[in-house]
Motif scaffolding. Structure first.
Motif, PDB file in Angstrom:
ATOM      1  N   ALA A  84       1.244  -1.280   0.667  1.00  0.00           N
ATOM      2  CA  ALA A  84      -0.224  -0.300  -0.256  1.00  0.00           C
ATOM      3  C   ALA A  84       1.180   1.189   0.126  1.00  0.00           C
ATOM      4  O   ALA A  84       1.930   1.530   0.646  1.00  0.00           O
ATOM      5  N   VAL A  85       0.202   2.362  -0.412  1.00  0.00           N
ATOM      6  CA  VAL A  85       0.996   3.559  -0.723  1.00  0.00           C
ATOM      7  C   VAL A  85      -0.403   4.644  -0.058  1.00  0.00           C
ATOM      8  O   VAL A  85      -1.697   4.778  -0.274  1.00  0.00           O
ATOM      9  N   ARG A  86      -0.218   5.427   1.150  1.00  0.00           N
ATOM     10  CA  ARG A  86      -0.743   6.254   1.545  1.00  0.00           C
ATOM     11  C   ARG A  86      -1.089   7.666   0.625  1.00  0.00           C
ATOM     12  O   ARG A  86      -0.019   8.372   0.462  1.00  0.00           O
ATOM     13  N   GLY A  87      -1.943   8.059   0.804  1.00  0.00           N
ATOM     14  CA  GLY A  87      -2.218   9.369  -0.467  1.00  0.00           C
ATOM     15  C   GLY A  87      -2.974  10.615   0.359  1.00  0.00           C
ATOM     16  O   GLY A  87      -3.712   9.907   1.027  1.00  0.00           O
ATOM     17  N   GLU A  88      -3.928  11.207  -1.028  1.00  0.00           N
ATOM     18  CA  GLU A  88      -4.999  12.043  -0.370  1.00  0.00           C
ATOM     19  C   GLU A  88      -6.065  11.660  -1.585  1.00  0.00           C
ATOM     20  O   GLU A  88      -5.890  11.485  -2.213  1.00  0.00           O
ATOM     21  N   PRO A  89      -6.989  12.405  -1.442  1.00  0.00           N
ATOM     22  CA  PRO A  89      -8.297  12.124  -2.268  1.00  0.00           C
ATOM     23  C   PRO A  89      -8.350  13.082  -3.543  1.00  0.00           C
ATOM     24  O   PRO A  89      -8.915  13.921  -2.940  1.00  0.00           O
ATOM     25  N   SER A  90      -7.999  12.589  -3.628  1.00  0.00           N
ATOM     26  CA  SER A  90      -7.693  13.311  -5.334  1.00  0.00           C
ATOM     27  C   SER A  90      -6.505  12.781  -6.683  1.00  0.00           C
ATOM     28  O   SER A  90      -6.552  11.799  -6.150  1.00  0.00           O
ATOM     29  N   LYS A  91      -7.190  13.133  -7.953  1.00  0.00           N
ATOM     30  CA  LYS A  91      -6.445  12.080  -8.965  1.00  0.00           C
ATOM     31  C   LYS A  91      -5.095  12.506  -8.929  1.00  0.00           C
ATOM     32  O   LYS A  91      -5.127  11.441  -9.135  1.00  0.00           O
ATOM     33  N   ASP A  92      -4.801  13.641  -8.429  1.00  0.00           N
ATOM     34  CA  ASP A  92      -3.175  13.491  -8.558  1.00  0.00           C
ATOM     35  C   ASP A  92      -2.921  13.268  -7.753  1.00  0.00           C
ATOM     36  O   ASP A  92      -1.814  12.035  -7.783  1.00  0.00           O
ATOM     37  N   SER A  93      -3.317  12.971  -6.513  1.00  0.00           N
ATOM     38  CA  SER A  93      -2.762  11.709  -5.850  1.00  0.00           C
ATOM     39  C   SER A  93      -3.004  10.470  -6.120  1.00  0.00           C
ATOM     40  O   SER A  93      -1.948   9.391  -5.509  1.00  0.00           O
ATOM     41  N   GLU A  94      -3.788  10.337  -6.286  1.00  0.00           N
ATOM     42  CA  GLU A  94      -3.826   8.970  -6.507  1.00  0.00           C
ATOM     43  C   GLU A  94      -3.080   8.454  -7.519  1.00  0.00           C
ATOM     44  O   GLU A  94      -2.563   7.432  -7.552  1.00  0.00           O
ATOM     45  N   GLN A  95      -3.435   8.761  -8.705  1.00  0.00           N
ATOM     46  CA  GLN A  95      -2.056   8.411  -9.910  1.00  0.00           C
ATOM     47  C   GLN A  95      -0.982   8.627  -9.621  1.00  0.00           C
ATOM     48  O   GLN A  95      -0.197   7.272 -10.239  1.00  0.00           O
ATOM     49  N   GLN A  96      -0.524   9.523  -8.899  1.00  0.00           N
ATOM     50  CA  GLN A  96       1.204   9.519  -8.073  1.00  0.00           C
ATOM     51  C   GLN A  96       1.475   8.093  -7.369  1.00  0.00           C
ATOM     52  O   GLN A  96       1.679   7.175  -7.207  1.00  0.00           O
ATOM     53  N   SER A  97       0.268   7.883  -6.827  1.00  0.00           N
ATOM     54  CA  SER A  97       0.063   6.376  -5.735  1.00  0.00           C
ATOM     55  C   SER A  97       0.092   5.194  -6.716  1.00  0.00           C
ATOM     56  O   SER A  97       1.112   4.556  -6.337  1.00  0.00           O
ATOM     57  N   GLU A  98      -0.660   4.632  -7.598  1.00  0.00           N
ATOM     58  CA  GLU A  98      -0.274   4.256  -8.608  1.00  0.00           C
ATOM     59  C   GLU A  98       1.353   4.144  -9.455  1.00  0.00           C
ATOM     60  O   GLU A  98       1.234   2.898  -9.045  1.00  0.00           O
ATOM     61  N   ARG A  99       2.066   5.525  -9.688  1.00  0.00           N
ATOM     62  CA  ARG A  99       3.240   4.589 -10.674  1.00  0.00           C
ATOM     63  C   ARG A  99       3.683   4.645  -9.474  1.00  0.00           C
ATOM     64  O   ARG A  99       4.592   3.881 -10.209  1.00  0.00           O
ATOM     65  N   GLN A 100       4.246   5.120  -8.181  1.00  0.00           N
ATOM     66  CA  GLN A 100       4.417   4.600  -7.114  1.00  0.00           C
ATOM     67  C   GLN A 100       4.630   2.842  -6.991  1.00  0.00           C
ATOM     68  O   GLN A 100       5.925   2.372  -6.669  1.00  0.00           O
ATOM     69  N   LEU A 101       3.409   2.403  -7.236  1.00  0.00           N
ATOM     70  CA  LEU A 101       3.071   1.301  -6.628  1.00  0.00           C
ATOM     71  C   LEU A 101       3.807   0.113  -7.882  1.00  0.00           C
ATOM     72  O   LEU A 101       4.713  -1.222  -7.459  1.00  0.00           O
ATOM     73  N   LEU A 102       3.659   0.648  -9.517  1.00  0.00           N
ATOM     74  CA  LEU A 102       4.868  -0.214 -10.028  1.00  0.00           C
ATOM     75  C   LEU A 102       6.104  -0.637 -10.045  1.00  0.00           C
ATOM     76  O   LEU A 102       6.717  -1.278 -10.115  1.00  0.00           O
ATOM     77  N   ASP A 103       7.152   0.087  -9.116  1.00  0.00           N
ATOM     78  CA  ASP A 103       7.903   0.211  -8.679  1.00  0.00           C
ATOM     79  C   ASP A 103       8.682  -0.650  -7.346  1.00  0.00           C
ATOM     80  O   ASP A 103       8.867  -0.434  -6.765  1.00  0.00           O
ATOM     81  N   ARG A 104       6.398  -1.710  -6.483  1.00  0.00           N
ATOM     82  CA  ARG A 104       7.245  -2.509  -5.769  1.00  0.00           C
ATOM     83  C   ARG A 104       7.079  -3.455  -5.695  1.00  0.00           C
ATOM     84  O   ARG A 104       6.751  -4.355  -4.906  1.00  0.00           O
ATOM     85  N   GLY A 105       7.515  -4.110  -6.605  1.00  0.00           N
ATOM     86  CA  GLY A 105       7.512  -5.446  -7.161  1.00  0.00           C
ATOM     87  C   GLY A 105       6.265  -6.584  -6.999  1.00  0.00           C
ATOM     88  O   GLY A 105       5.961  -7.566  -6.476  1.00  0.00           O
ATOM     89  N   ILE A 106       5.337  -5.836  -6.907  1.00  0.00           N
ATOM     90  CA  ILE A 106       3.893  -6.734  -7.324  1.00  0.00           C
ATOM     91  C   ILE A 106       3.554  -6.628  -8.164  1.00  0.00           C
ATOM     92  O   ILE A 106       4.276  -6.552  -9.332  1.00  0.00           O
ATOM     93  N   ASP A 107       2.535  -8.052  -8.281  1.00  0.00           N
ATOM     94  CA  ASP A 107       1.956  -8.031  -9.525  1.00  0.00           C
ATOM     95  C   ASP A 107       0.118  -8.192 -10.139  1.00  0.00           C
ATOM     96  O   ASP A 107       0.277  -8.453 -10.938  1.00  0.00           O
ATOM     97  N   VAL A 108      -0.054  -7.324  -8.982  1.00  0.00           N
ATOM     98  CA  VAL A 108      -1.467  -6.913  -9.313  1.00  0.00           C
ATOM     99  C   VAL A 108      -1.531  -5.495  -8.995  1.00  0.00           C
ATOM    100  O   VAL A 108      -1.383  -5.236  -7.442  1.00  0.00           O
ATOM    101  N   LEU A 109      -2.158  -4.409  -9.281  1.00  0.00           N
ATOM    102  CA  LEU A 109      -2.314  -2.689  -9.620  1.00  0.00           C
ATOM    103  C   LEU A 109      -3.915  -2.914  -9.333  1.00  0.00           C
ATOM    104  O   LEU A 109      -4.547  -3.177 -10.453  1.00  0.00           O
ATOM    105  N   CYS A 110      -4.564  -2.523  -7.558  1.00  0.00           N
ATOM    106  CA  CYS A 110      -5.796  -1.755  -8.304  1.00  0.00           C
ATOM    107  C   CYS A 110      -5.903  -0.419  -8.457  1.00  0.00           C
ATOM    108  O   CYS A 110      -4.752   0.332  -7.782  1.00  0.00           O
ATOM    109  N   LEU A 111      -6.220   0.208  -9.741  1.00  0.00           N
ATOM    110  CA  LEU A 111      -6.530   1.533  -9.975  1.00  0.00           C
ATOM    111  C   LEU A 111      -8.020   1.682  -9.388  1.00  0.00           C
ATOM    112  O   LEU A 111      -8.577   1.025  -9.650  1.00  0.00           O
ATOM    113  N   GLY A 112      -7.685   3.119  -8.858  1.00  0.00           N
ATOM    114  CA  GLY A 112      -9.621   3.800  -8.556  1.00  0.00           C
ATOM    115  C   GLY A 112      -8.755   4.951  -7.445  1.00  0.00           C
ATOM    116  O   GLY A 112      -8.148   4.377  -6.865  1.00  0.00           O
ATOM    117  N   ILE A 113     -10.030   6.241  -7.055  1.00  0.00           N
ATOM    118  CA  ILE A 113     -11.383   5.772  -7.123  1.00  0.00           C
ATOM    119  C   ILE A 113     -12.218   6.080  -8.264  1.00  0.00           C
ATOM    120  O   ILE A 113     -13.376   7.110  -8.416  1.00  0.00           O
TER     121      ILE A 113
END
Length: 366
Positions: free
Chosen positions: A96-125
């Protein structure tokens, strides 16, 4: 009555279809629709839970999720809780990556997660499919599967709200209670901030348009989730009431976001305005505490079962991570609605879920 000239196969199909139709009517669910290669389905809670049978291959699936909810986003938090719980119960791991309730923070969190060795990325909301397509493309290059949590996602399965169904349930309830006459005003978070609110407001305005004795006033913007929305809702409603001092000028305030509902209710009490009914979308413990009060002007509420959305998204994430063939279907969860007499029971259920959500998600910075 069965037509004797129909084939046995066709009679059987008609019987099954009739049963399915009646089940959907009883659930208040919309009919399924096919669009290209993506199947949009509106299904019951049981069907959502039972649809994906995740095989335990022994693989430790790492699922990435951004925890971007704020203090008013209790429904979203409940969804994240059940998503994480489902993954953990299925033998997976949460990143998990903690962020704020906004589109910018959400997309930033998702990009950070791509570098965390994950198998599946949940996108939203918040971010819609076109806004995250570049993230999905990058995930695909890295061999990371993607799933939508409350939003559609490019070439991916997703679990979303039944937005149009919610608006229809709300709209018909308002029309029936007001006997299809009177003036309404809608409020929600600012246009463009959360797309389902915009869609629900648009549909209710359209439903009102076709009722000759009903009128919709201009939309009353609400603010965003990073602000004190209860205060903002009160401030906006006070301005509305002052601009419309005639006691018969407004019959209903429709709020698609619970903090703004509470603000509107407070304004009505402060101005001692009687006869204006308030309609709400989304549950929280604060909202239900107010709703159960017999003196409250709040009349009716819809909700989205985010815990069910989280369950289903977690199942899909596990299945994707274990290499199962998961179709890019878009599933709609059922619409929940209650009247004032049901608020106390719902409050106890929500408080129990929130307690569990806080306990689990604090382990991940939530």
């Amino acid at each position: 009555m069965t037509n004797k000239f129909l084939s046995e196969e066709l009679r059987e199909w008609l019987d099954v279809s009739r049963r399915e139709f009646m089940q959907r009517i009883s659930l208040g669910a919309a009919s399924a629709a096919v669009a290209g290669s993506v199947l949009a389905k509106s299904v019951s809670a049981d069907e959502l839970r039972d649809h994906v049978q995740v095989a335990d291959t022994g693989k430790k699936v790492k699922v990435g999720i951004g925890l971007n909810y704020g203090p008013f986003n209790q429904p979203w938090r409940r969804g994240c809780w059940r998503l994480c719980k489902t993954v953990l119960d299925g033998g997976g791991e949460i990143v998990a990556v903690r962020g704020e309730p906004s589109k910018d923070s959400e997309q930033q969190s998702e990009r950070q997660l791509l570098d965390r060795g994950i198998d599946v990325l949940c996108l939203g909301i918040y971010s819609q499919e076109s806004e995250t397509a570049f993230i999905v493309d990058e995930a695909k290059k890295r061999g990371i599967k993607t799933v939508g949590f409350a939003v559609p996602v490019k070439d991916s399965p997703a679990v979303v709200e039944d937005t149009w169904g919610t608006a229809m349930v709300m709209g018909y309830q308002i029309q029936n209670i007001l006997q299809r006459q009177g003036t309404l005003v809608q409020t929600a978070e600012d246009r463009g901030f959360y797309t389902p609110f915009d869609m629900e407001g648009d549909l209710l305005e359209l439903m009102t348009k076709y009722e000759p004795r009903m009128k919709m006033l201009p939309f009353m913007p609400g603010s965003t989730s990073t602000n004190d929305q209860i205060s903002k809702g009160r401030e906006n409603a006070l301005a509305l009431l002052q601009a419309n001092p005639d006691p018969n000028s407004i019959q209903a305030i429709v709020s698609w976001w619970w903090p703004l509902t509470l603000g509107a209710a407070q304004a009505l009490k402060q101005m001692n305005r009687k006869g204006i009914k308030v309609f709400n979308h989304y549950f929280s413990d604060q909202f239900l505490t107010e709703f159960q009060n017999p003196e409250s002007p709040i009349e009716f509420s819809t909700d989205t079962p985010w815990h069910i959305m989280g369950d289903k998204t977690g199942e899909l994430a596990l299945a994707l991570g274990r290499g199962e063939d998961v179709k890019p279907n878009v599933y709609h969860v059922p619409v929940t609605s209650i009247t004032k007499d049901q608020a106390s029971k719902s409050l106890a259920e929500i408080q129990d879920m929130d307690k569990q959500a806080i306990a689990l998600l604090k382990q991940y910075g939530g």
